[in-house]
Design a protein around this motif. Structure first.
Motif, mmCIF file in Angstrom:
data_model
loop_
_atom_site.group_PDB
_atom_site.id
_atom_site.type_symbol
_atom_site.label_atom_id
_atom_site.label_comp_id
_atom_site.label_asym_id
_atom_site.label_seq_id
_atom_site.Cartn_x
_atom_site.Cartn_y
_atom_site.Cartn_z
ATOM 1 N N ALA A 24 0.995 4.844 7.957
ATOM 2 C CA ALA A 24 1.421 4.971 9.227
ATOM 3 C C ALA A 24 0.013 5.136 10.165
ATOM 4 O O ALA A 24 -0.089 4.761 11.098
ATOM 5 N N GLN A 25 -0.882 6.005 9.761
ATOM 6 C CA GLN A 25 -2.028 6.153 10.477
ATOM 7 C C GLN A 25 -2.852 4.977 10.492
ATOM 8 O O GLN A 25 -3.886 4.885 11.406
ATOM 9 N N ILE A 32 -9.503 -2.320 8.666
ATOM 10 C CA ILE A 32 -8.984 -1.966 7.341
ATOM 11 C C ILE A 32 -7.869 -2.655 7.296
ATOM 12 O O ILE A 32 -6.656 -2.335 7.932
ATOM 13 N N ARG A 33 -7.413 -3.386 6.178
ATOM 14 C CA ARG A 33 -6.321 -4.155 5.908
ATOM 15 C C ARG A 33 -5.717 -3.407 4.672
ATOM 16 O O ARG A 33 -6.546 -2.942 3.794
ATOM 17 N N PRO A 34 -4.398 -3.799 3.994
ATOM 18 C CA PRO A 34 -4.071 -3.160 2.831
ATOM 19 C C PRO A 34 -4.920 -3.541 1.745
ATOM 20 O O PRO A 34 -4.903 -2.740 0.661
ATOM 21 N N GLY A 35 -5.491 -4.960 1.549
ATOM 22 C CA GLY A 35 -6.181 -5.032 0.648
ATOM 23 C C GLY A 35 -7.641 -4.565 0.529
ATOM 24 O O GLY A 35 -8.218 -4.656 -0.524
ATOM 25 N N SER A 36 -7.963 -3.787 1.679
ATOM 26 C CA SER A 36 -9.260 -3.056 1.493
ATOM 27 C C SER A 36 -9.339 -2.128 0.463
ATOM 28 O O SER A 36 -10.334 -1.812 0.180
ATOM 29 N N LEU A 51 -5.892 9.104 5.161
ATOM 30 C CA LEU A 51 -4.985 9.474 4.137
ATOM 31 C C LEU A 51 -4.650 9.005 3.085
ATOM 32 O O LEU A 51 -4.958 8.941 1.937
ATOM 33 N N TYR A 52 -4.245 7.484 3.405
ATOM 34 C CA TYR A 52 -3.986 6.540 2.337
ATOM 35 C C TYR A 52 -5.176 6.083 1.643
ATOM 36 O O TYR A 52 -5.330 6.280 0.491
ATOM 37 N N LEU A 53 -6.352 5.788 2.127
ATOM 38 C CA LEU A 53 -7.366 5.909 1.363
ATOM 39 C C LEU A 53 -8.039 6.562 0.508
ATOM 40 O O LEU A 53 -8.546 6.587 -0.475
ATOM 41 N N ALA A 54 -7.751 8.070 1.070
ATOM 42 C CA ALA A 54 -8.062 9.076 0.235
ATOM 43 C C ALA A 54 -7.307 9.209 -0.884
ATOM 44 O O ALA A 54 -7.798 9.433 -2.178
ATOM 45 N N TRP A 83 -0.553 -3.096 7.682
ATOM 46 C CA TRP A 83 -0.003 -1.741 7.693
ATOM 47 C C TRP A 83 1.436 -1.397 8.050
ATOM 48 O O TRP A 83 1.859 -0.390 7.511
ATOM 49 N N GLN A 84 1.706 -2.208 9.123
ATOM 50 C CA GLN A 84 2.915 -2.029 9.414
ATOM 51 C C GLN A 84 4.158 -2.399 8.556
ATOM 52 O O GLN A 84 4.980 -1.517 8.545
ATOM 53 N N ARG A 85 3.805 -3.413 7.840
ATOM 54 C CA ARG A 85 4.519 -3.788 6.864
ATOM 55 C C ARG A 85 4.879 -2.786 5.736
ATOM 56 O O ARG A 85 5.770 -2.557 4.938
#
Length: 122
Positions: A24-25, A32-36, A51-54, A83-85
């Motif tokens: 959500a952040q 930054i994309r999900p594949g990153s 937070l997700y990347l951490a 990231w919305q999906r």
């Protein structure tokens, strides 16, 4: 459940909520994309801010071997286009796998702020 599993609270055996809140952040992030999550440099530079990347960086530090083998859900999620999906899918999964399970929610205190939906009684 496998021994050592966090059960419904886990995503690939890790706590679920940092991934949900972290996705959500990152909604609408320009770069930054999900594949990153597969780019070690992105994780190193941005993990202190997102937070997700951490959480992914932590997974990569404690698990060895190919990411897709030790963290299949996270790997599959990284293929989504936004990231919305990711956030929508994780929220749906959290509702179904955590909030929708009586053995989990029976320990919550229900009342006016957190009402119990009677359709679970069936």
């Amino acid at each position: 459940e496998p021994a050592g599993s966090h059960g419904v609270w886990g995503l690939d055996d890790y706590q679920f909520l940092p991934f949900l809140f972290g996705a959500a952040q990152l909604v609408n992030h320009a770069e930054i994309r999900p594949g990153s999550i597969h780019d070690e440099e992105v994780l190193e530079i941005h993990a202190s801010d997102y937070l997700y990347l951490a959480a992914v960086r932590f997974v990569r530090q404690v698990k060895k071997g190919p990411f897709g083998e030790h963290s299949p859900y996270l790997n599959d999620i990284s293929a989504l286009e936004s990231w919305q999906r990711v956030a929508e899918g994780l929220l749906r999964m959290y509702k179904g796998e955590v909030l929708g399970k009586l053995p989990v929610v029976q320990h919550l205190k229900f009342g006016t702020l957190l009402p119990w939906d009677s359709h679970f009684d069936d």
